[in-house]
Scaffold this motif. Structure first.
Motif, mmCIF file in Angstrom:
data_model
loop_
_atom_site.group_PDB
_atom_site.id
_atom_site.type_symbol
_atom_site.label_atom_id
_atom_site.label_comp_id
_atom_site.label_asym_id
_atom_site.label_seq_id
_atom_site.Cartn_x
_atom_site.Cartn_y
_atom_site.Cartn_z
ATOM 1 N N ALA A 10 -0.933 8.770 6.729
ATOM 2 C CA ALA A 10 -0.690 7.383 6.329
ATOM 3 C C ALA A 10 -0.586 7.252 4.815
ATOM 4 O O ALA A 10 0.297 6.569 4.284
ATOM 5 C CB ALA A 10 -1.803 6.490 6.865
ATOM 6 N N LEU A 11 -1.486 7.941 4.107
ATOM 7 C CA LEU A 11 -1.487 7.841 2.650
ATOM 8 C C LEU A 11 -0.244 8.482 2.031
ATOM 9 O O LEU A 11 0.224 8.033 0.981
ATOM 10 C CB LEU A 11 -2.755 8.492 2.084
ATOM 11 C CG LEU A 11 -4.058 7.738 2.358
ATOM 12 C CD1 LEU A 11 -5.255 8.553 1.886
ATOM 13 C CD2 LEU A 11 -4.053 6.366 1.691
ATOM 14 N N SER A 12 0.277 9.524 2.674
ATOM 15 C CA SER A 12 1.502 10.126 2.151
ATOM 16 C C SER A 12 2.659 9.143 2.253
ATOM 17 O O SER A 12 3.562 9.132 1.417
ATOM 18 C CB SER A 12 1.831 11.410 2.917
ATOM 19 O OG SER A 12 2.222 11.129 4.244
ATOM 20 N N LYS A 13 2.639 8.297 3.278
ATOM 21 C CA LYS A 13 3.660 7.258 3.418
ATOM 22 C C LYS A 13 3.411 6.132 2.411
ATOM 23 O O LYS A 13 4.349 5.581 1.824
ATOM 24 C CB LYS A 13 3.658 6.709 4.842
ATOM 25 C CG LYS A 13 3.993 7.762 5.904
ATOM 26 C CD LYS A 13 3.897 7.174 7.309
ATOM 27 C CE LYS A 13 4.164 8.237 8.364
ATOM 28 N NZ LYS A 13 5.530 8.762 8.311
ATOM 29 N N VAL A 14 2.137 5.798 2.219
ATOM 30 C CA VAL A 14 1.783 4.754 1.252
ATOM 31 C C VAL A 14 2.212 5.169 -0.149
ATOM 32 O O VAL A 14 2.689 4.341 -0.940
ATOM 33 C CB VAL A 14 0.258 4.488 1.292
ATOM 34 C CG1 VAL A 14 -0.180 3.652 0.091
ATOM 35 C CG2 VAL A 14 -0.122 3.784 2.592
ATOM 36 N N ASN B 109 0.464 -5.123 0.616
ATOM 37 C CA ASN B 109 1.455 -4.316 -0.106
ATOM 38 C C ASN B 109 2.232 -3.354 0.791
ATOM 39 O O ASN B 109 2.688 -2.289 0.347
ATOM 40 C CB ASN B 109 0.791 -3.532 -1.251
ATOM 41 C CG ASN B 109 0.297 -4.440 -2.364
ATOM 42 O OD1 ASN B 109 0.991 -5.390 -2.744
ATOM 43 N ND2 ASN B 109 -0.907 -4.176 -2.869
ATOM 44 N N GLY B 110 2.381 -3.709 2.059
ATOM 45 C CA GLY B 110 3.192 -2.909 2.976
ATOM 46 C C GLY B 110 2.495 -1.705 3.566
ATOM 47 O O GLY B 110 3.119 -0.905 4.271
ATOM 48 N N ALA B 111 1.189 -1.558 3.314
ATOM 49 C CA ALA B 111 0.468 -0.377 3.781
ATOM 50 C C ALA B 111 0.222 -0.396 5.287
ATOM 51 O O ALA B 111 0.068 0.661 5.906
ATOM 52 C CB ALA B 111 -0.858 -0.252 3.038
ATOM 53 N N GLY B 112 0.204 -1.588 5.893
ATOM 54 C CA GLY B 112 -0.117 -1.682 7.326
ATOM 55 C C GLY B 112 0.834 -0.873 8.192
ATOM 56 O O GLY B 112 0.407 -0.135 9.094
#
Length: 480
Positions: A117-121, A64-67
């Motif tokens: 990273a999670l803020s971007k996710v 889902n684009g998280a990488g």
């Protein structure tokens, strides 16, 4: 032989049926992500960000684009190898006892990197809204990102590890506790009835919380608490002054109250508490306590907070304080319509031996002024026979007459009036009024009345008669 073949065929059929049943069971298997402290959220959403992939060295792959969000947050150029390094780092972060296979590299994971990273996710599309705010059912092992929204709160994006370990890839339940911070700003005053006197020192307390700031926000990581006041001036130094900015878990001051140039507000800069993108202080309570001196008949005070350019507390109801007002009517001869001007009084508060001092306002009212150099204790009735004093606290007050108007006598009884609060908190200025009568002086006899005049005239007549007799007798003697 035929019999054996039949038995083998039956066993094979049973095995196929069992295999199909196991496949069907596996397909129907569910894991429960228990959500704690999410129940009051307006919305809870989740999305799988790492899934099973046996073609990868870790057995897992981003989805889902998280990488790309994670490799960027970890400072890597995005690639399959870089994503695997991050995943191995997450595996080690979750369980430091995991032994890495030969030749595998793990990128060290930290709370700050994960939060970034999670803020971007959280900005990605593909999240599913949960219909249940106490749990989420999932059917695939991996890592899930969970975000929430609630009026009056900021949430940190959370992760749930579902079967992320041995035995691979079995489903196991997970539990996630919401990390949220209130955006509310509460203001209280240490005066239960909210009634004060001019000159009183009052103590205010502001309570706010360090917010969760988006870890991707590296340019505007700000957090301040502000205050606005009317009818009082800040009293931050001196006898009985209070001036404190603290945070739970810290023994020392974490900020400083800086009064604005106009003296009508202050700012507490708390940027250092939100400087770290891992938000280590998020959710902790900040307490600002200070004192102010009442200068007007009403006081209005309001606090707010500002985080990353967003204002909080704008809709708060201001904390209000009130003072009391007394009115005395002076009249004569028992006629309330006979108002007496120029009667002089002093005013005492019950239990005090020194009269209160006041300054006269342009509107004719006397304002309590305990600290003013030009204040006076003398209160004089106006042309309507009135004395109006304001700026007083609850209690009993006694008007003592010190000089009566011309032609009248002092009323030695004076007048006592009391200010009280109806209800728990005053909603308007307290008020009380009273009347005091003066008696006209009686006429006194003139000094040296008519009796003295008669004796004076009689004395003069006697003296004249005596003189006449004297001269008459002397004339007779001369003729002889």
């Amino acid at each position: 032989m035929k019999k054996m073949r039949k038995i083998f065929a039956v066993l094979l059929t049973l095995a196929m049926v069992l295999g199909m049943s196991m496949t069907a069971f596996a397909a129907d298997a569910k894991a429960i992500i228990t959500l704690k402290n999410f129940d009051k959220a307006n919305k809870v959403e989740y999305m799988q960000i790492i899934q099973k992939d046996e073609t990868k060295t870790s057995g897992w792959a981003f989805t889902n684009g998280a990488g790309a969000c994670f490799t960027e947050a970890f400072g890597l150029t995005d690639s399959d190898d870089a994503q695997q390094q991050v995943i191995w780092g997450l595996i080690k972060y979750n369980d430091n006892n995991v032994t890495l296979p030969t030749g595998v590299t793990a990128k060290t994971a930290t709370a700050a990197k994960i939060d970034l990273a999670l803020s971007k996710v959280a900005a990605l599309e593909g999240f599913t809204e949960s219909t249940d705010k106490t749990k989420i059912e999932v059917s695939a092992a991996g890592i899930y990102a969970i975000k929430a929204e609630e009026t009056g709160f900021t949430y940190k994006t959370a992760t749930a590890y579902v079967g992320f370990g041995e035995p691979y890839p079995a489903l196991t339940d997970a539990e996630v506790t919401a990390k949220k911070s209130p955006t509310t700003v509460d203001k209280t005053v240490a005066d239960d009835d909210h009634v004060v006197a001019i000159g009183d020192i009052v103590t205010y307390t502001i309570e706010a919380y360090v917010p969760f700031l988006d870890a991707a926000n590296t340019e505007n990581r700000t957090f301040t608490i502000t205050d606005q006041i009317k009818g009082a001036e800040y009293y931050l130094a001196g006898p009985n002054a209070v001036n404190s900015v603290t945070m739970e878990g810290k023994d020392r001051q974490v900020g400083e109250i800086v009064v604005n140039e106009d003296g009508k507000g202050f700012t507490v800069n708390l940027n250092t508490l939100v400087a770290g993108t891992d938000n280590p202080n998020a959710g902790k309570k900040i307490t600002v306590t200070y004192t102010a001196k009442v200068t007007k008949t009403t006081v209005e005070n309001k606090a707010g907070s500002h985080a990353a350019g967003v204002d909080y507390g704008a809709d708060n109801v201001p904390v209000k304080l009130f003072t009391g007002e007394l009115v005395l009517l002076k009249y004569g001869d028992g006629n309330v319509n006979n108002a007496l001007a120029n009667a002089e009084f002093v005013l005492y508060k019950d239990g005090e031996e020194v009269p209160l001092t006041f300054t006269k306002q342009e509107n004719g009212k006397y304002k309590y002024a305990p600290d003013a150099e030009d204040a006076t204790a003398t209160l004089v009735t106006d042309e309507n026979g009135m004395i109006d004093v304001e700026g007083l606290d609850v209690g009993s007050y006694h008007f003592e007459e010190t000089k009566a108007p011309e032609g009248y006598s002092i009323n030695t009884d004076g007048k006592t009036l009391t200010l009280t609060v109806n209800g728990d908190v005053a909603t308007a200025k307290l008020y009380n009024e009273g009347q005091l009568n003066d008696t006209k002086l009686s006429a006194l006899p003139s000094t040296g009345g008519i009796g003295t005049t008669i004796f004076t005239i009689a004395g003069c007549v006697i003296m004249i008669a005596a003189a006449g007799l004297f001269f008459a007798s002397r004339k007779k003697s001369d003729n002889k």
